[in-house]
Design a protein around this motif. Structure first.
Motif, mmCIF file in Angstrom:
data_model
loop_
_atom_site.group_PDB
_atom_site.id
_atom_site.type_symbol
_atom_site.label_atom_id
_atom_site.label_comp_id
_atom_site.label_asym_id
_atom_site.label_seq_id
_atom_site.Cartn_x
_atom_site.Cartn_y
_atom_site.Cartn_z
ATOM 1 N N ALA A 39 62.055 62.017 116.408
ATOM 2 C CA ALA A 39 63.412 60.373 116.415
ATOM 3 C C ALA A 39 61.896 59.027 115.793
ATOM 4 N N LEU A 40 60.793 59.452 115.773
ATOM 5 C CA LEU A 40 59.889 58.471 115.650
ATOM 6 C C LEU A 40 59.719 58.600 113.929
ATOM 7 N N LYS A 90 54.330 48.943 97.498
ATOM 8 C CA LYS A 90 53.515 49.308 98.247
ATOM 9 C C LYS A 90 53.930 49.108 99.487
ATOM 10 N N ILE A 91 53.403 50.062 99.901
ATOM 11 C CA ILE A 91 53.756 49.467 101.681
ATOM 12 C C ILE A 91 52.116 49.647 101.998
ATOM 13 N N LEU A 92 52.671 48.284 102.801
ATOM 14 C CA LEU A 92 50.999 47.784 103.396
ATOM 15 C C LEU A 92 51.260 47.854 104.850
ATOM 16 N N ASN A 93 51.515 47.849 105.904
ATOM 17 C CA ASN A 93 51.705 48.464 107.235
ATOM 18 C C ASN A 93 53.190 48.932 108.032
ATOM 19 N N VAL A 94 52.451 49.625 109.236
ATOM 20 C CA VAL A 94 53.713 50.364 109.737
ATOM 21 C C VAL A 94 53.250 50.322 110.853
ATOM 22 N N ASP A 95 53.950 49.799 112.240
ATOM 23 C CA ASP A 95 53.833 49.834 113.300
ATOM 24 C C ASP A 95 55.449 50.271 113.790
ATOM 25 N N SER A 96 55.172 50.855 115.378
ATOM 26 C CA SER A 96 56.059 51.276 115.766
ATOM 27 C C SER A 96 55.870 51.104 116.913
ATOM 28 N N THR A 97 57.143 51.801 117.967
ATOM 29 C CA THR A 97 56.826 52.163 119.918
ATOM 30 C C THR A 97 57.989 53.184 120.340
ATOM 31 N N ILE A 98 57.486 54.262 120.988
ATOM 32 C CA ILE A 98 57.870 55.179 121.295
ATOM 33 C C ILE A 98 59.130 55.123 122.403
ATOM 34 N N THR A 127 48.561 52.028 110.645
ATOM 35 C CA THR A 127 49.710 52.743 111.116
ATOM 36 C C THR A 127 49.551 52.526 112.437
ATOM 37 N N SER A 128 50.379 52.099 113.099
ATOM 38 C CA SER A 128 50.773 52.164 114.651
ATOM 39 C C SER A 128 51.430 52.393 115.354
ATOM 40 N N VAL A 129 51.343 53.469 116.524
ATOM 41 C CA VAL A 129 53.034 54.093 117.591
ATOM 42 C C VAL A 129 51.736 53.663 118.998
ATOM 43 N N LYS A 130 53.347 53.635 119.620
ATOM 44 C CA LYS A 130 52.940 52.385 120.807
ATOM 45 C C LYS A 130 54.277 53.497 121.686
ATOM 46 N N ALA A 131 53.706 53.568 123.055
ATOM 47 C CA ALA A 131 55.125 54.088 123.441
ATOM 48 C C ALA A 131 54.902 52.555 124.787
ATOM 49 N N LYS A 132 56.142 53.116 125.026
ATOM 50 C CA LYS A 132 56.950 52.227 126.023
ATOM 51 C C LYS A 132 57.597 53.372 127.868
ATOM 52 N N THR A 133 58.021 52.976 128.243
ATOM 53 C CA THR A 133 59.011 53.656 128.973
ATOM 54 C C THR A 133 60.681 53.292 129.814
ATOM 55 N N MET A 134 60.970 53.094 129.885
ATOM 56 C CA MET A 134 62.456 52.595 130.283
ATOM 57 C C MET A 134 62.017 52.110 131.845
ATOM 58 N N GLU A 135 61.533 52.284 132.797
ATOM 59 C CA GLU A 135 61.165 52.282 134.140
ATOM 60 C C GLU A 135 62.257 52.763 135.218
#
Ligand code: MG
Length: 160
Positions: A39-40, A90-98, A127-135
């Motif tokens: 999914a990411l 040209k791709i400059l940056n990508v940020d994401s959240t799981i 690039t950036s990858v982060k994650a969050k729970t849904m509590e």
């Protein structure tokens, strides 16, 4: 410069590997999908395609096509990035959240970012990858699904 966003969600089921950002993560359940269910990477693919106005992942890699059964989503991301380059972007940056209730994603961030950077042909720092729970709330909170959001910044280059 142009900006794009992507979202994806897959069901968690037994008998599937959990693959996110091209990394196999030890878990009792994995993401159901025609491809590897990543999914990411699907959210990131949609973000870069969206930024370029090039449709979405389903348009370029139709799920009904047998060629993409069990497909490594890193290859789909790589091909999408190549398409952007051929269109003069040209791709400059990508940020994401799981969005997931577990397992813990942080031990895998660097490997995911390395995979994403390699597929996009950008520096890991872009690039950036982060994650969050849904509590504990909703289907993600009940560990029935994992979702991901991504955003990408691209620029038009002269040398098309
Ligand atoms: Mg997907």
């Amino acid at each position: 410069m142009r900006i794009g966003q992507g979202f994806d969600i897959h069901r968690l089921v037994e008998g599937r590997k959990l693959i996110l950002g091209g990394v196999e993560i030890p878990n009792k359940t994995g993401l159901l999908g025609h491809s590897d269910g990543d999914a990411l990477l699907h959210a990131i693919t949609d973000a870069i395609l969206g930024a370029a106005g090039l449709g979405d992942i389903g348009l370029h890699f139709p799920p009904e096509e047998q060629a993409y059964e069990g497909a490594n989503s890193l290859n789909l991301l790589r091909k999408s990035a190549e398409l952007l380059r051929t269109k003069g972007f040209k791709i400059l940056n990508v940020d994401s959240t799981i969005l997931c209730e577990g397992p813990k994603m942080s031990p895998f961030y660097l490997k995911m970012r390395t995979n994403i950077a390699e597929a996009l042909d950008v520096a890991v720092e872009c690039t950036s990858v982060k994650a969050k729970t849904m509590e504990g709330m909703g289907e993600i909170g009940r560990k029935e699904a994992i979702a991901a959001q991504a955003i990408a910044l691209i620029e038009e280059t002269e040398n098309v």
